[in-house]
Structures are given as structure tokens and as C-alpha cells.
Design a protein around this motif. Structure first.
Motif, short mmCIF file in Angstrom:
data_model
loop_
_atom_site.label_atom_id
_atom_site.label_comp_id
_atom_site.label_asym_id
_atom_site.label_seq_id
_atom_site.Cartn_x
_atom_site.Cartn_y
_atom_site.Cartn_z
N THR A 108 -0.42 9.63 6.48
CA THR A 108 -0.12 8.03 6.97
C THR A 108 -1.79 8.17 7.95
OG1 THR A 108 0.76 8.35 8.35
CG2 THR A 108 1.10 6.62 6.82
N ALA B 191 -11.09 6.84 -1.75
CA ALA B 191 -11.50 6.51 -0.65
C ALA B 191 -13.14 6.56 -0.15
CB ALA B 191 -10.92 6.11 0.91
N GLU C 239 -10.97 1.38 -5.52
CA GLU C 239 -9.97 2.08 -5.48
C GLU C 239 -8.29 1.93 -6.00
OE1 GLU C 239 -9.56 2.08 -1.01
OE2 GLU C 239 -11.44 2.60 -0.96
N SER D 194 -8.73 13.41 4.83
CA SER D 194 -8.58 13.99 4.42
C SER D 194 -8.55 15.28 3.64
CB SER D 194 -9.99 13.52 2.89
OG SER D 194 -11.44 14.06 3.42
N ARG E 99 -4.83 8.61 -0.88
CA ARG E 99 -5.76 7.67 -0.58
C ARG E 99 -6.96 7.89 0.53
NH1 ARG E 99 -2.15 4.30 2.12
NH2 ARG E 99 -2.03 2.74 0.53
N THR F 168 -6.28 9.69 7.90
CA THR F 168 -7.06 8.80 7.45
C THR F 168 -8.12 10.54 6.88
OG1 THR F 168 -7.93 8.60 9.65
CG2 THR F 168 -6.82 7.25 8.28
N GLN G 10 4.94 5.42 -2.98
CA GLN G 10 3.92 5.32 -1.61
C GLN G 10 3.42 6.23 -1.73
OE1 GLN G 10 2.89 1.60 -1.08
NE2 GLN G 10 1.16 2.97 0.24
N ILE H 78 0.76 7.42 -3.17
CA ILE H 78 -0.32 6.62 -2.86
C ILE H 78 -1.05 7.43 -1.76
CG2 ILE H 78 -1.28 4.43 -3.05
CD1 ILE H 78 0.88 3.09 -5.09
N ASN H 79 -0.30 7.13 -0.63
CA ASN H 79 -0.91 7.59 0.28
C ASN H 79 -1.49 9.27 0.63
OD1 ASN H 79 0.26 5.00 2.02
ND2 ASN H 79 2.30 6.03 2.55
N GLN I 287 -6.56 4.74 -7.83
CA GLN I 287 -5.41 5.04 -7.61
C GLN I 287 -4.61 5.42 -8.95
OE1 GLN I 287 -3.99 6.43 -4.68
NE2 GLN I 287 -4.71 5.40 -3.10
#
Length: 520
Positions: free
Chosen positions: A55, A483, A327, A59, A479, A57, A472, A475-476, A331
């Protein structure tokens, strides 16, 4: 040094396996299997260490910067983010299965086979990790040459033709990328006075629209040939058809994904304006690939060639999603990269298993096999359903996200691409009808999956179902990278961040003498 260890481990394991085969073929196979398993365990441990929910942010998860040839601005610069982590997990997972699937199939020059197999995996690992463009091209070639040998030595009837075609297509397009890399190197040096191949430094290079477009084409052609995109796809069906099962598994599951990875990592961030200018044409090529690949797949009678054309169709979704520039579609692209590697790789394994038993790939000579091999038929049904995009399986999530995202960019292309799902249903059901249902025309007598084959295919079933029900985590993980790729048009901010990071890498190298570290 964890990132460098992964590459060195695979290369050393390949060399050791080659020499050990002179003593024992079994020991060579076990060493290759243990080597890839250790690499997979390392990546899983990193994923667990970062938290399975991913989770954060930030990268970038790991980074290694070691000056290599400072006078030319070349460094041994490796970095891992969420996308790299996902691709490496896929790489080593399929690498383990590639060793297992060739356990009995490869009976001559066993040492050289496993040397090439592990070096292909090492080259792919380098492609997914390197942040130096010179080093990126080096690893791009490292994964090419061993694959040429895998096809040319251990392939089927027309293996030499397929190997030459594969080599010429990928080598020629790779040379165009090399020219673009050198041009970026000199342009960046003229603008800043610092000649460097570093990815983060190159991101800050200011390019005129015309120059950016031409340089982008160098990268783009290399990546869409590897993907592949119609009409540059003709090497793929031949390579898949003639390659050994492990070669087809690595081709479909991994090598094709390096093309998609290159689009996300290099084309969009370095050339945002040029990429946006060709987006309609690129999306059109994706739609053409979806439909053309599906129709060609339906018309094939060779099982492996049929599955190869399904790859052409599925890779069309990647082109459609990447150039939709949002996005959600991106994904979907990341999910497609993973789910296609699992589902199509499994179909190639099933084709190889059938060929070992009945010595033909002609689906017209098959039929009625479900009663004889019910376990194999059940597994094949799962992956056939995944290929056509059945809800509950990973491919559905990937294609659904891609189409929803593409709808925001171009409604007409999305509607046409959706028709490709109908064709996918047709060729997928044709596989089941011709191979496992109907009458057993040839009277083939065969045994069901062995314990080793179940150990290969059952984990693939588990993963494709898990991806369909619980996407998920993937995807997480992707992300932050997605982005950053989508917002790469702000060159000023990127340039400032790149310079800050570059100073930080160099300082950390001086203080820690090349130790790995995290950065934001």
C-alpha cells in the motif's frame, strides 16, 4: 547487493549446470531447479518484507548503483519497483516450471540446454531490473542469444528456420533501439554537459517533437516486435511451433512481456508527447492484432501454432491499454502481462505433454481424450476458459480493466476489440472440442498426467484462479509504477527528482561501498 545477486546466481547456476552435466544429467537438472527456486524464494521474501498489500506510495523498493565505466557514464544500476517485483515473481515461477517440463523431454546436450535456459532467465531478470540504458541493451541481447540456441538445437522439424527468423527479427529491431539509446546519450550530454546512460537522468532530457518522435520509433519497434504486434508478428508462430516446450513456455510467458515492459518503462515516460501523438495508430494496431490473431488461431490445426496466434490476439490488448493513457487501462495491461504468461504458458505445457504421448500436434488427429485423461482434460478446460476470458479467472480481470480504460480513450476501438472476445470463445472451445471431446479417431492410448506434470500444472491452475478472485495485491503492487508512467509528462518535476536521486545514489555508493538501499 540483493538485485545483483539474483542475476549472478542465475548466470553462475547456468555455468555450473553445464559443467555438472558431464558428471550426471540428473544432478545438472537438480542444480538448475534449485538455482531458480532460490531466486524465486528471494523475490517472495522481498514481497513479504514489503508487505503483501503493497500500500505504500513509494514506487522504488530496492536500488543498487555501482559505477562501471564512469568516463562513459555507464553504471551497474539496478532498481526494483512494484512492476519489476511482479515481473520477477512471474519470471522465476515460470523458470522453475521450465526446468521441470524439460526433465524428460531433453535427452541430449543436457548441460548446454540448462545453461541456455538459465541465461535466458538471467537476461530477462536484467531487463526487468536495469536502470542504465547501456546495461538494458546488454541484457536485451543476453536473453536473445540463448533463446536462439534453445530453438535451433532442441526444436522440432523446421527449428533452424524458426531460430534464424526469431534472431533476425529481434536483433534488427534491437539495433534500432541501440541507435536511439546512443542518440539520447549524446543529446543529454550536450544539454547538461554530463554524458550518462542513467535512466533517471535521461528522463530529464528535453527533445524537440520531431527528434522525440524519431527516437521513440527506435524503442517502439524493438518492443512491438518482441510483443509482437501485427504485422511484425510473423516470427512468433514459427518460433513457438518449433521450440521445445520449455522454450515455448519462456517465449509466451516472459520474452513477450519484455516488450510490454519496455513500453511502460521507457516509451511512455521518456517520450510522452511522441507517444500521445501516435496513440490512435497504436490502439488501431492493437485492435487489428486482437481480431487477426483470434481469426488465425481459429483456422490452425497445429496445437502449438493455434496457441501462438492466441498470444498475438492477447498482446493486442496490451497495445490497446498502454496507449489508452489512463491508469485503469494500464492496470489491465499489467494484469494481462501476468495472466497471459500463466494461461498461455499452461496451454503450451499441455501441448507438449500431448506431443510426448501421441507424437503429433495436429488437433484433427486428436479427439475423445477426456475419458482417457480426465485430469488433463479438467486442467485444459480451466486454461481454455481463462483464455476466452471467463469471469472468476485472471484473464477476465485483465481484459475487463483494459477495455473499461480504453473506453475512456476511444469508444469505437473498444467496441471492435470487444468483438475479439467472441472470436476468443470460438477458438478456445474449438480446442476442447477437437482435442478432448468428440471421437477418438486415431485410437490413441495414453496415460493421464504424471506426478511431475501435475506439479507443473496444478500450481498454474491455483495462480490463475487466485488472480481472478483476488487481483488486488497485483493492482496495489503496480499502482505506483502505473501512476508514474501516466504522469510522466511533467518533465521539470521528473528532471528535478532524477537529479536528486542520482546524487543520492552516488553518495550512498561512496558511503556504503555499493551496498543496496531504499530511496523515495
Amino acid at each position: 547487493m540483493l538485485l545483483a545477486l539474483l542475476i549472478l546466481l542465475l548466470m553462475a547456476g547456468g555455468i555450473a549446470s553445464g559443467f555438472l552435466a558431464r558428471v550426471s544429467h540428473a544432478a545438472c537438472r537438480w542444480l538448475a531447479l534449485i538455482t531458480v527456486t532460490i531466486a524465486f524464494a528471494i523475490i517472495v521474501s522481498v514481497w513479504i518484507d514489503e508487505g503483501l498489500s503493497m500500500t505504500q506510495t513509494d514506487s522504488w523498493l530496492r536500488d543498487l548503483y555501482i559505477p562501471w565505466i564512469p568516463s562513459f557514464g555507464i553504471a551497474f544500476h539496478l532498481a526494483m519497483d512494484g512492476l519489476s517485483l511482479l515481473m520477477l515473481a512471474l519470471t522465476f515461477f515460470l523458470g522453475i516450471l521450465a526446468v521441470l517440463v524439460s526433465w524428460k523431454e531433453i535427452q541430449y546436450r543436457v548441460g548446454f540446454f540448462h545453461f541456455n535456459l538459465l541465461w535466458v532467465v538471467a537476461g530477462i531478470t536484467g531487463v526487468f531490473l536495469t536502470m542504465d540504458l547501456f546495461l538494458f541493451y546488454f541484457f536485451w541481447e543476453v536473453m536473445l542469444i540463448p533463446m536462439y540456441f534453445l530453438i535451433g538445437i532442441w526444436g522440432h522439424e523446421n527449428k533452424q528456420y524458426a531460430a534464424y527468423k526469431f534472431f533476425i527479427f529481434t536483433q534488427a529491431s534491437g539495433l534500432l533501439m541501440l541507435l536511439s539509446i546512443l542518440a539520447l546519450y549524446f543529446i543529454h550530454g550536450e544539454q547538461t554537459g554530463i554524458y550518462s546512460f542513467d535512466y533517471f537522468s535521461i528522463l530529464g532530457t528535453t527533445l524537440s517533437p520531431e527528434t522525440g518522435r524519431w527516437l521513440m520509433f527506435g524503442f517502439l519497434i524493438a518492443f512491438i516486435v518482441k510483443l509482437p504486434v501485427v504485422p511484425l508478428h510473423t516470427w512468433l508462430p514459427d518460433a513457438h511451433t518449433e521450440a521445445p516446450t520449455a522454450g515455448s513456455l519462456l517465449l509466451a510467458g516472459l520474452l513477450l512481456k519484455t516488450g510490454a515492459y519496455g513500453l511502460i518503462r521507457f516509451v511512455l515516460p521518456i517520450f510522452p508527447e511522441a507517444s500521445a501523438s501516435i496513440a490512435p495508430v497504436a490502439m488501431l494496431l492493437g485492435v487489428v492484432g486482437i481480431l487477426y490473431g483470434a481469426m488465425q488461431a481459429y483456422s490452425q490445426t497445429d496445437f502449438k501454432r493455434l496457441v501462438a496466434y492466441t498470444s498475438v490476439s492477447h498482446m493486442g490488448f496490451i497495445m490497446l491499454g498502454v496507449f489508452a493513457f489512463n491508469e485503469l487501462a494500464m492496470q489491465g495491461v499489467v494484469m494481462q502481462m501476468i495472466t497471459h504468461g500463466i494461461s498461455t504458458g499452461a496451454l503450451f505445457v499441455i501441448a507438449g505433454v500431448l506431443y510426448e504421448r501421441i507424437h503429433t500436434r495436429d488437433i484433427l488427429r486428436m479427439g475423445g481424450m477426456w475419458k482417457k485423461v480426465p485430469f488433463m482434460g479438467t486442467v485444459a478446460m480451466i486454461f481454455v476458459m481463462a483464455s476466452l476470458g471467463l469471469p472468476g479467472l485472471g484473464n477476465f480481470v485483465a481484459e475487463f480493466m483494459t477495455l473499461i480504460g480504453a473506453w475512456q480513450a476511444n469508444k469505437l476501438f473498444t467496441i471492435i476489440a470487444t468483438a475479439g472476445l467472441v472470436f476468443a470463445t470460438a477458438y478456445s472451445l474449438r480446442i476442447m472440442q477437437k482435442v478432448f471431446l468428440g471421437k477418438n479417431i486415431e485410437g490413441h492410448s495414453m496415460t493421464d498426467l504424471s506426478l511431475r506434470e501435475k506439479f507443473i500444472l496444478v500450481p498454474l491452475c491455483v495462480v490463475i484462479i487466485w488472480l481472478g478472485l483476488f487481483p488486488q495485491q497485483v493492482i496495489n503492487a503496480a499502482r505506483p509504477t502505473v501512476a508514474n508512467s501516466m504522469h510522466a509528462k511533467n518533465h521539470t518535476a521528473i528532471h528535478q527528482e532524477a537529479q536528486t536521486n542520482h546524487v543520492k545514489y552516488t553518495s550512498a555508493f561512496t558511503l556504503e561501498k555499493g551496498g543496496s538501499h531504499e530511496h523515495e
